[in-house]
Design a protein around this motif. Structure first.
Motif, mmCIF file in Angstrom:
data_model
loop_
_atom_site.group_PDB
_atom_site.id
_atom_site.type_symbol
_atom_site.label_atom_id
_atom_site.label_comp_id
_atom_site.label_asym_id
_atom_site.label_seq_id
_atom_site.Cartn_x
_atom_site.Cartn_y
_atom_site.Cartn_z
ATOM 1 N N GLY A 327 0.824 -1.213 0.000
ATOM 2 C CA GLY A 327 0.000 0.000 0.000
ATOM 3 C C GLY A 327 0.854 1.257 0.000
ATOM 4 O O GLY A 327 0.568 2.226 -0.730
ATOM 5 N N CYS A 328 1.925 1.249 0.796
ATOM 6 C CA CYS A 328 2.848 2.393 0.830
ATOM 7 C C CYS A 328 3.563 2.562 -0.510
ATOM 8 O O CYS A 328 3.760 3.691 -0.989
ATOM 9 N N CYS A 329 3.957 1.440 -1.124
ATOM 10 C CA CYS A 329 4.637 1.491 -2.426
ATOM 11 C C CYS A 329 3.720 2.068 -3.503
ATOM 12 O O CYS A 329 4.140 2.911 -4.314
ATOM 13 N N ALA A 339 6.015 7.250 2.907
ATOM 14 C CA ALA A 339 4.940 7.139 3.898
ATOM 15 C C ALA A 339 5.156 8.052 5.095
ATOM 16 O O ALA A 339 4.205 8.437 5.773
ATOM 17 N N HIS A 340 6.415 8.407 5.366
ATOM 18 C CA HIS A 340 6.739 9.304 6.473
ATOM 19 C C HIS A 340 7.700 10.372 5.978
ATOM 20 O O HIS A 340 8.375 10.195 4.951
ATOM 21 N N ASP A 341 7.777 11.455 6.681
ATOM 22 C CA ASP A 341 8.618 12.582 6.281
ATOM 23 C C ASP A 341 10.089 12.173 6.316
ATOM 24 O O ASP A 341 10.637 11.830 7.370
ATOM 25 N N GLU A 342 10.728 12.210 5.142
ATOM 26 C CA GLU A 342 12.131 11.800 5.048
ATOM 27 C C GLU A 342 13.076 12.769 5.750
ATOM 28 O O GLU A 342 14.227 12.423 6.039
ATOM 29 N N GLN A 343 12.611 13.984 6.004
ATOM 30 C CA GLN A 343 13.452 14.981 6.645
ATOM 31 C C GLN A 343 13.610 14.727 8.142
ATOM 32 O O GLN A 343 14.509 15.253 8.783
ATOM 33 N N ARG A 344 12.708 13.943 8.694
ATOM 34 C CA ARG A 344 12.761 13.687 10.130
ATOM 35 C C ARG A 344 13.737 12.556 10.458
ATOM 36 O O ARG A 344 14.024 11.692 9.617
ATOM 37 N N MET A 350 9.887 6.611 14.720
ATOM 38 C CA MET A 350 9.582 5.394 15.468
ATOM 39 C C MET A 350 8.850 5.706 16.770
ATOM 40 O O MET A 350 7.867 5.044 17.117
ATOM 41 N N GLU A 351 9.304 6.724 17.477
ATOM 42 C CA GLU A 351 8.647 7.098 18.729
ATOM 43 C C GLU A 351 7.195 7.510 18.492
ATOM 44 O O GLU A 351 6.296 7.156 19.272
ATOM 45 N N GLU A 352 6.966 8.225 17.412
ATOM 46 C CA GLU A 352 5.596 8.657 17.092
ATOM 47 C C GLU A 352 4.707 7.460 16.783
ATOM 48 O O GLU A 352 3.563 7.377 17.249
ATOM 49 N N GLU A 358 0.440 2.261 20.921
ATOM 50 C CA GLU A 358 0.126 2.017 22.332
ATOM 51 C C GLU A 358 -1.181 2.678 22.757
ATOM 52 O O GLU A 358 -1.917 2.151 23.596
ATOM 53 N N ASN A 359 -1.503 3.825 22.137
ATOM 54 C CA ASN A 359 -2.724 4.551 22.486
ATOM 55 C C ASN A 359 -3.922 4.129 21.639
ATOM 56 O O ASN A 359 -5.015 4.698 21.777
ATOM 57 N N GLY A 360 -3.696 3.163 20.749
ATOM 58 C CA GLY A 360 -4.797 2.684 19.909
ATOM 59 C C GLY A 360 -5.188 3.645 18.803
ATOM 60 O O GLY A 360 -6.289 3.566 18.259
ATOM 61 N N GLU A 361 -4.295 4.565 18.439
ATOM 62 C CA GLU A 361 -4.584 5.524 17.370
ATOM 63 C C GLU A 361 -4.266 4.919 16.007
ATOM 64 O O GLU A 361 -3.495 3.966 15.884
ATOM 65 N N VAL A 362 -4.850 5.509 14.985
ATOM 66 C CA VAL A 362 -4.652 5.016 13.621
ATOM 67 C C VAL A 362 -3.377 5.633 13.032
ATOM 68 O O VAL A 362 -3.167 6.841 13.115
ATOM 69 N N VAL A 363 -2.538 4.789 12.451
ATOM 70 C CA VAL A 363 -1.332 5.249 11.747
ATOM 71 C C VAL A 363 -1.671 5.355 10.267
ATOM 72 O O VAL A 363 -1.995 4.355 9.623
ATOM 73 N N ILE A 364 -1.617 6.574 9.749
ATOM 74 C CA ILE A 364 -1.954 6.802 8.338
ATOM 75 C C ILE A 364 -0.698 7.264 7.601
ATOM 76 O O ILE A 364 -0.148 8.324 7.916
ATOM 77 N N PRO A 365 -0.214 6.495 6.643
ATOM 78 C CA PRO A 365 0.941 6.933 5.851
ATOM 79 C C PRO A 365 0.651 8.274 5.170
ATOM 80 O O PRO A 365 -0.439 8.490 4.623
ATOM 81 N N LEU A 366 1.624 9.168 5.187
ATOM 82 C CA LEU A 366 1.421 10.511 4.637
ATOM 83 C C LEU A 366 1.088 10.495 3.151
ATOM 84 O O LEU A 366 0.263 11.288 2.688
ATOM 85 N N ASN A 367 1.721 9.589 2.400
ATOM 86 C CA ASN A 367 1.471 9.583 0.952
ATOM 87 C C ASN A 367 0.054 9.104 0.623
ATOM 88 O O ASN A 367 -0.513 9.491 -0.404
ATOM 89 N N ILE A 368 -0.528 8.280 1.476
ATOM 90 C CA ILE A 368 -1.920 7.861 1.249
ATOM 91 C C ILE A 368 -2.872 9.007 1.583
ATOM 92 O O ILE A 368 -3.861 9.234 0.882
ATOM 93 N N ALA A 369 -2.554 9.752 2.642
ATOM 94 C CA ALA A 369 -3.386 10.901 3.010
ATOM 95 C C ALA A 369 -3.392 11.966 1.905
ATOM 96 O O ALA A 369 -4.361 12.720 1.771
ATOM 97 N N MET A 370 -2.335 12.020 1.104
ATOM 98 C CA MET A 370 -2.233 13.016 0.026
ATOM 99 C C MET A 370 -3.077 12.657 -1.189
ATOM 100 O O MET A 370 -3.330 13.510 -2.047
#
Length: 422
Positions: A327-329, A339-344, A350-352, A358-370
């Motif tokens: 999906g990321c590809c 999928a994530h900011d290459e500048q970071r 990883m911490e994010e 751990e908090n049960g939040e949804v991880v959305i790849p940035l390129n899919i959100a675009m």
């Protein structure tokens, strides 16, 4: 064919002009007139016969007046069958071992060709053992990293060029980890090479110097990896071209999953685009494993890693991990963004992700959100569903991309050719 062997005789010339030929098919279990190569039978062509023989258990009961016509019909059927077999073998392996001189005289030596399986797959390929002294390096393809380097080279007495992958321990890896990676890559490359599938880079030979260094002699794929290709042509590629690339990628992953193997490090740089056929090949199987294996269950590249890999208890290796990466590809092929900011810094990313998991939040790849709302974005979102069980398999994604490509072609109403990967 059971345990019986049978023989058919055919003529490859007009009556009275040259020798006749026999094709012998040997069945497993027959003690006489039998040759077996592994699990594959052999097709043997022998043109040392001067007469045409016909085997018919009920020949004495047949009408003599019908026999010549019936015999001719049998010879024609057998000749057509042999011609089809020979044409297929020529396509798969090049011309059979037959000199121009023998063709001109109408005689040949005995030729043995390994038969294809009933499903039309090519026979298995053996990995040759290579002596280091026989390896000739031509140029460097990829500089040495923490695990390997890649050279273009050849092997003595072999006319083709190969990709020489040098595996050697660096200071970044401990001895045990490196040895595990190396042994796994050799094992998986051997397993995939035996399948002789065009979707995977084959290992031709192996030079294992010691427990902490080896040289993999791999099939050389002229072209670019997918990341290099998109960096060069991505801005000018229309959507129909990007869908076409996606279809090739999903087809390759579908083939890998079809034999029960997880790539475990699927990313654009591990997808090769070969010229001039524009064929896609998967490479780098160091983290690959069979489904449900506990081996390398936390492996992968950060930009393509599924969120379950960041849990305290990582689940066993499964196809859903590859589907997240796919999906990321696919989103990266369209948006040209990761999928994530290459500048970071990787540690911050990883911490994010860990905090969200751990908090049960949804991880959305940035390129899919675009991506724009529509069927394609929906497909990428399903591949990157937080619940691994909800992700579609590679076969379903392949058919969805095929429909999207057909629809885009219909709307564009014109042919498009992908630029060659130079």
């Amino acid at each position: 064919m059971g345990i019986e062997s049978f023989t058919r005789i055919y003529s490859n010339t007009e009556p009275g002009q040259g020798n006749a030929s026999t094709v012998t098919y040997s069945g497993v279990g027959e003690a006489s007139n039998q040759e077996i190569d592994g699990i594959n039978g052999l097709i043997i062509v022998d043109k040392e016969i001067d007469t045409i023989k016909e085997s018919d258990d009920n020949s004495s009961d047949n009408n003599l007046s019908d026999r010549p016509r019936r015999n001719n019909r049998r010879r024609n059927v057998v000749w057509r069958f042999f011609h089809r077999v020979r044409k297929r073998m020529s396509r798969l392996f090049g011309r059979t071992r037959q000199s121009d001189e023998s063709e001109s005289t109408g005689t040949t030596d005995e030729v043995k060709v390994t038969k294809t399986t009933s499903k039309g797959k090519q026979p298995s390929q053996d990995v040759i053992e290579v002596d280091k002294r026989d390896i000739l390096n031509v140029m460097e393809i990829k500089a040495a990293g923490s695990y390997s380097k890649l050279n273009l080279g050849s092997v003595r007495d072999h006319k083709d060029f190969y990709a020489m992958k040098y595996l050697s321990k660096s200071q970044h890896l401990d001895e045990r980890t490196f040895k595990e990676f190396m042994e796994n890559e050799i094992y998986m490359n051997r397993a995939l090479t035996k399948l002789n599938n065009d979707n995977f880079v084959r290992m031709i030979g192996l030079c294992q110097k010691d427990d902490l260094s080896s040289i993999l002699v791999l099939e050389y794929v002229p072209g670019l990896n997918m990341k290099e290709y998109l960096d060069k042509y991505g801005e000018t590629l229309p959507l129909v071209g990007k869908y076409e690339i996606m279809l090739k990628v999903t087809n390759a992953l579908k083939a890998l999953h079809g034999i029960g193997i997880i790539h475990n490090d699927l990313k654009l740089s591990n997808i090769l685009l070969q010229r001039p056929e524009m064929k896609v090949k998967l490479t780098d199987f160091r983290f690959s494993c069979y489904a449900k294996s506990p081996k390398f269950n936390g492996a992968g590249s950060l930009m393509y890693a599924a969120p379950e890999l960041f849990k305290f208890e990582v689940p066993p290796c499964n196809k859903a991990k590859d589907m997240w990466a796919l999906g990321c590809c696919m989103a990266q092929i369209v948006t040209l963004k990761t999928a994530h900011d290459e500048q970071r810094i990787d540690g911050d990313i990883m911490e994010e992700i860990i905090a969200k998991v751990e908090n049960g939040e949804v991880v959305i790849p940035l390129n899919i959100a675009m991506l724009e709302e529509g069927q394609f974005k929906n497909l990428c979102q399903r591949c990157c569903d937080m619940q691994p069980a909800n992700r579609p398999n590679a076969k379903k994604v392949y058919h969805q991309v095929k429909k999207l490509l057909a629809k885009e072609k219909e709307e564009q109403n014109k042919e498009y050719s992908l630029p060659l990967p130079y």
